[in-house]
Design a protein around this motif. Sequence first.
Motif, PDB file in Angstrom:
ATOM      1  N   ILE A 333       2.632  13.784   4.053  1.00 24.15           N
ATOM      2  CA  ILE A 333       3.005  12.639   4.867  1.00 24.15           C
ATOM      3  C   ILE A 333       3.280  11.560   3.615  1.00 24.15           C
ATOM      4  O   ILE A 333       2.738  11.292   2.661  1.00 24.15           O
ATOM      5  CB  ILE A 333       1.746  12.117   5.402  1.00 24.15           C
ATOM      6  N   ASN A 334       4.567  10.771   3.944  1.00 17.86           N
ATOM      7  CA  ASN A 334       5.201   9.637   3.326  1.00 17.86           C
ATOM      8  C   ASN A 334       4.144   8.544   3.055  1.00 17.86           C
ATOM      9  O   ASN A 334       4.283   7.885   2.010  1.00 17.86           O
ATOM     10  CB  ASN A 334       6.302   9.405   3.571  1.00 17.86           C
ATOM     11  N   ASP A 335       3.596   8.322   4.172  1.00 17.02           N
ATOM     12  CA  ASP A 335       2.424   6.889   4.244  1.00 17.02           C
ATOM     13  C   ASP A 335       1.389   7.419   3.902  1.00 17.02           C
ATOM     14  O   ASP A 335       0.500   8.119   4.628  1.00 17.02           O
ATOM     15  CB  ASP A 335       2.637   6.535   5.620  1.00 17.02           C
ATOM     16  N   GLY A 336       0.786   6.590   2.542  1.00 19.68           N
ATOM     17  CA  GLY A 336      -0.438   6.903   2.144  1.00 19.68           C
ATOM     18  C   GLY A 336      -1.451   6.346   2.882  1.00 19.68           C
ATOM     19  O   GLY A 336      -2.558   6.958   3.243  1.00 19.68           O
ATOM     20  N   ASP A 337      -1.300   5.335   3.432  1.00 22.47           N
ATOM     21  CA  ASP A 337      -2.269   4.658   4.604  1.00 22.47           C
ATOM     22  C   ASP A 337      -2.386   5.387   5.561  1.00 22.47           C
ATOM     23  O   ASP A 337      -3.726   5.482   5.978  1.00 22.47           O
ATOM     24  CB  ASP A 337      -1.941   3.112   4.903  1.00 22.47           C
ATOM     25  N   PRO A 355      -4.714   5.767  -2.196  1.00 20.79           N
ATOM     26  CA  PRO A 355      -3.298   6.106  -1.578  1.00 20.79           C
ATOM     27  C   PRO A 355      -2.466   7.078  -1.998  1.00 20.79           C
ATOM     28  O   PRO A 355      -1.881   7.751  -1.253  1.00 20.79           O
ATOM     29  CB  PRO A 355      -2.812   4.674  -1.116  1.00 20.79           C
ATOM     30  N   TRP A 356      -2.412   7.191  -3.422  1.00 22.85           N
ATOM     31  CA  TRP A 356      -1.372   8.026  -4.003  1.00 22.85           C
ATOM     32  C   TRP A 356      -1.599   9.571  -3.906  1.00 22.85           C
ATOM     33  O   TRP A 356      -1.002  10.548  -4.003  1.00 22.85           O
ATOM     34  CB  TRP A 356      -0.938   7.540  -5.441  1.00 22.85           C
ATOM     35  N   ALA A 357      -2.985   9.564  -3.573  1.00 24.04           N
ATOM     36  CA  ALA A 357      -3.760  11.018  -3.455  1.00 24.04           C
ATOM     37  C   ALA A 357      -3.912  11.263  -2.123  1.00 24.04           C
ATOM     38  O   ALA A 357      -3.970  12.599  -1.923  1.00 24.04           O
ATOM     39  CB  ALA A 357      -4.936  11.186  -4.365  1.00 24.04           C
TER      40      ALA A 357
END
Length: 407
Positions: A333-337, A355-357
């Motif tokens: 998923i591109n959206d970390g949140d 968020p990056w993980a």
Amino acid sequence: MSLATGLNNVGVIAQAADKSTDTVAFQIMYTTTPVPGLTYEVPSLPATGKIEAFNKTVSLTYPKGNVFIDASGRITDCPIAFTVCDPPGDLPDSYHYLVSQVIKISVSQGVYLLQPGQLTLSFNENVSSSVSNQLAIWYSPDNVWNDNDNYILGGRTDASKKTITAPFQFSGNSEGYYAVFLADRVFADFTDQSEAAWAYSSVMPMWAKGLAEPLPLNRGDYKFGAGDDINRLEFTTILVKGLGLPLENVPSVFRDVYGAPKFIDNAYFGTDYSLQAGGLLYDQEHTPAQYVATALRYGIIAGYPDGTFQPQKNLTRQEAAVILARAANLKLINDGDKAKSSLQKIFTDAEDIQPWAAPSILAAYRAKLIAGLPVEDKTIRFAPNETLTRAQAITMIYRLLEKQKKI
């Protein structure tokens, strides 16, 4: 003429210039049973992509239309011979048992397959299916199996057919010896009283196939080191080796990863891996720099902005999830949140996940490559900032290799 299996009566008639003839009769015993001394030879590499010998107990497959190349990369050709050898007198150690014939495969010196293939060997039909994932194909350059120049090819077992198949490439020597070994021993880490007992079914196959080794300092206590932390270099090495990626032939990519063999610098795995200490090696021919460079090339790992790899740095669980998701080529998923929001429904400590993980953790969890840590109230946490243990790391990689049918 073609020979039938068993005893063949052959007659040769010779005719002289005066038209007189003489007949010589003899017998040929043709057998496909793999008994020591039996040799099967093909004059050149078949374009069909397959060679079978000894009643299909040995099979070499490769891409159709493959060719041989020499050390200079030029196309060449030569016969390929398969010979059943006498069993060796000495085995690697008391934990490895020979369960197949020893097969010598011979070609011209310095010859390789342009595209690597796969070698399939049959093993003893009486080997229990319950330990079939602890079988591995071994390579020896000289049919001496208790020294330090052997290499574990590993392989995927078909318990129903009693065969094991491993990646194959000619070694560059004129001949090599191949056999199936069963690895079996008891590590104290995996007793019922041990916290790492849950990892037994994953760690044992990885050890048997030469992908993960017990820590040398624990060996005297018959421990694997399952609860020890794993560092970035060891995790990368196991992953690259398990995936069977062709190694980059480079001196070094990062200034803190040396081109020397692993057993020269005892700091790489957090313990002494020197030959003098009796430490088993992941690979005697290749260097840490090659494993790291290979992982970098395939986008599995990355270094730090200061030009270092920090090989001795312990991995956190969220860092490992990112590397694993890359190696498995998982869709993220591109959206970390958004990924973190989904993780909050799974893990009680999802707020601690960066968020990056988060996308990688969610993808790896859904792919069943990673799991959470149980809590007393039957919930699970991910513990993203905790260091990854060797048992956890090896289990993650084992699940990946199983998913990709490489083990």
